[in-house]
Scaffold this active site. Structure first.
Site, PDB file in Angstrom:
ATOM      1  CE1 TYR A  44      -3.866  -2.287   0.668  1.00  0.00           C
ATOM      2  CE2 TYR A  44      -2.281  -3.455   2.053  1.00  0.00           C
ATOM      3  CZ  TYR A  44      -3.490  -3.430   1.370  1.00  0.00           C
ATOM      4  OH  TYR A  44      -4.313  -4.526   1.405  1.00  0.00           O
ATOM      5  CG  HIS A 102      -4.636 -11.214  -5.937  1.00  0.00           C
ATOM      6  ND1 HIS A 102      -5.291 -10.817  -7.080  1.00  0.00           N
ATOM      7  CD2 HIS A 102      -3.604 -11.980  -6.340  1.00  0.00           C
ATOM      8  CE1 HIS A 102      -4.667 -11.352  -8.120  1.00  0.00           C
ATOM      9  NE2 HIS A 102      -3.631 -12.039  -7.702  1.00  0.00           N
ATOM     10  CD  GLU A 138      -0.884 -13.712  -9.179  1.00  0.00           C
ATOM     11  OE1 GLU A 138       0.040 -13.006  -8.751  1.00  0.00           O
ATOM     12  OE2 GLU A 138      -1.922 -13.265  -9.684  1.00  0.00           O
TER      13      GLU A 138
END
Length: 124
Positions: A37, A75, A105
């Site tokens: 973030y 995500h 992933e």
DNA sequence: AGGGTGACACAGG
DNA sequence: GCCTGTGCCACCC
């Protein structure tokens, strides 16, 4: 990297400029990599001096309101200490679902954390 | 216009 | 390392 369809664009313009900027930047994070973030806030500030590099919390707000135009990989955004953070409010799979997506992933998650030294995406 | 609220960060203890 | 308190920003009533 994700290509935004015209439909996605339509959804985006519904949001505030800042939120749009966050999501657009997010499309640049490739599969197999993550960002934080805080990193998003810093990168945005670097590209537009109107934004603060300390807006990590506001980035969270953008995710919360994310029309998550399914295409945008929300995500792949985790906390600056490598822990997972939140996802869709907690219930309904929540964090567990987020971890699952990351692992699919190829991102390693152990003890609820990701090694940022290895998986952090570098903008710039 | 004023106050409340997070998918956060950082410093302490 | 875990739990708290405080600061912060953009957003939304």
């Amino acid at each position: 990297m994700v290509e935004l369809s015209p439909e996605d664009e339509q959804k985006l313009i519904t949001l505030s400029p800042y939120q749009q900027a966050v999501l657009r930047l997010l499309t640049k994070v490739p599969k197999g990599k993550v960002t934080t973030y805080s990193d998003l806030a810093k990168e945005l500030a670097k590209r537009n001096n109107a934004y603060s590099p300390k807006a990590s919390r506001a980035v969270g707000t953008a995710m919360r309101r994310n029309v998550c135009a399914p295409r945008i990989p929300c995500h792949r955004v985790i906390k600056s200490d490598g822990s997972i953070g939140n996802f869709r409010g907690g219930a309904l799979g929540g964090v567990a679902e987020k971890i699952k997506l990351l692992q699919e992933e190829g991102i390693e998650v152990e003890n609820g954390k990701v090694d940022l030294n290895r998986f952090r995406h570098d903008f710039s």
